[in-house]
Design an enzyme around this catalytic site. Sequence first.
Site, PDB file in Angstrom:
ATOM      1  N   HIS A 242       0.812  -1.220   0.000  1.00  0.00           N
ATOM      2  CA  HIS A 242       0.000   0.000   0.000  1.00  0.00           C
ATOM      3  C   HIS A 242       0.850   1.277   0.000  1.00  0.00           C
ATOM      4  CE1 HIS A 242      -3.584  -2.390   1.137  1.00  0.00           C
ATOM      5  NE2 HIS A 242      -2.845  -2.967   2.050  1.00  0.00           N
TER       6      HIS A 242
HETATM    7  O1  RIB Z   1      -4.839   0.069   4.777  1.00  0.00           O
HETATM    8  C1  RIB Z   1      -3.450   0.052   4.570  1.00  0.00           C
HETATM    9  C2  RIB Z   1      -2.781   1.093   5.398  1.00  0.00           C
HETATM   10  O2  RIB Z   1      -2.985   0.821   6.778  1.00  0.00           O
HETATM   11  C3  RIB Z   1      -1.242   1.099   5.222  1.00  0.00           C
HETATM   12  O3  RIB Z   1      -0.754   2.397   5.409  1.00  0.00           O
HETATM   13  C4  RIB Z   1      -0.778   0.194   6.308  1.00  0.00           C
HETATM   14  O4  RIB Z   1       0.556   0.488   6.735  1.00  0.00           O
HETATM   15  C5  RIB Z   1      -1.752   0.516   7.414  1.00  0.00           C
HETATM   16  O5  RIB Z   1      -1.272   1.686   8.080  1.00  0.00           O
END
Ligand code: RIB
Length: 317
Positions: A242
């Site tokens: 992500h």
């Molecule tokens: O949903 C994904 C996000 O939430 C990313 O930033 C992961 O590190 C968590 O913080």
Amino acid sequence: MAIPVIIDTDPGIDDAIALALACASPEIDLLGVTTVGGNTGIENTTGNALRLLHLFGRDDVPVGAGAARALTFEADLGDPSIHGQGGLGGVELPLPERGADPRGALGLLVDLVESHPDPVTLVAIGPLTNVALFAATRPDLYGRLERLVIMGGGVHITGNHTPTAEFNIWFDPEAAARVFAAGVDVTMVGLDVTHKAMFAGTDWAPLRTPDSGAVAKAVTGMVDFYGSFYLSQNGSDATAQHDSLADAEVIAPDLVLTPHFWTGVETAGTLTRGMTVADLTGVWKREPNSHVALDVDVPAFIDLLVGRIAELDARLH
Ligand code: RIB
Ligand code: CA
């Protein structure tokens, strides 16, 4: 000319890999890192940021510790089965001599934005509490940002922590709502693209060679832990990176397609608290405030992330 960037983060395995990408990329001039509670507690996220920058050869980058909790409600910290008890999937990294910057997250954001001759890009890859506090405390400086790029939210894929909310937004919806309304355009790198760009275990092969050094070993160690969580949930070890995709959008904006919409955040819904709502057809006729990532060049992203980390590893070890 390298882009001046501050990263606000809750490391966290995918945050750690995003920090590696930022440190590996000449397109980014990393001015500072600010930390927030989210994937794990603020003590862990701050210590992890210091450990990771040390591993990546960047003890020169100041780390300012920020909010431990959300603005309004006590959201539970992330599930340790995703990022491990300490937040780095059990990968042990030495803590450097230097500590966190005494200015803290807000002080560091203020000083770095105020003192830089050019507009700074803020990349927020955790809950948006620090960003909201910056916007509320110093709207004059917040307004000088080049732009805000976040990992968060989703439009067609709405949630990963609840059916309608992505974790970073869910953790502090009031902060997120404030940020989308603060007048600085938000580039939203959300689940629609991060769930499209899944990394198979085999994609990390360039970091698993006999010559691989400490950076590659740490990254693959974290990926293996992260992959075991995904395997337990989905039956596949393919992982969503992500946070790195938010960095990649800064490094190579053409990697993602980001049409311009008005987007807001639900804060009151019983079933939809933390949902990002993008007005895709403009029916509300509100001034667009965000560039929402709806498509991604997956092979190019995978090549960029793994290739840059391999280069960093070779350079440092
Ligand atoms: O949903 C994904 C996000 O939430 C990313 O930033 C992961 O590190 C968590 O913080
Ligand atoms: Ca994160």
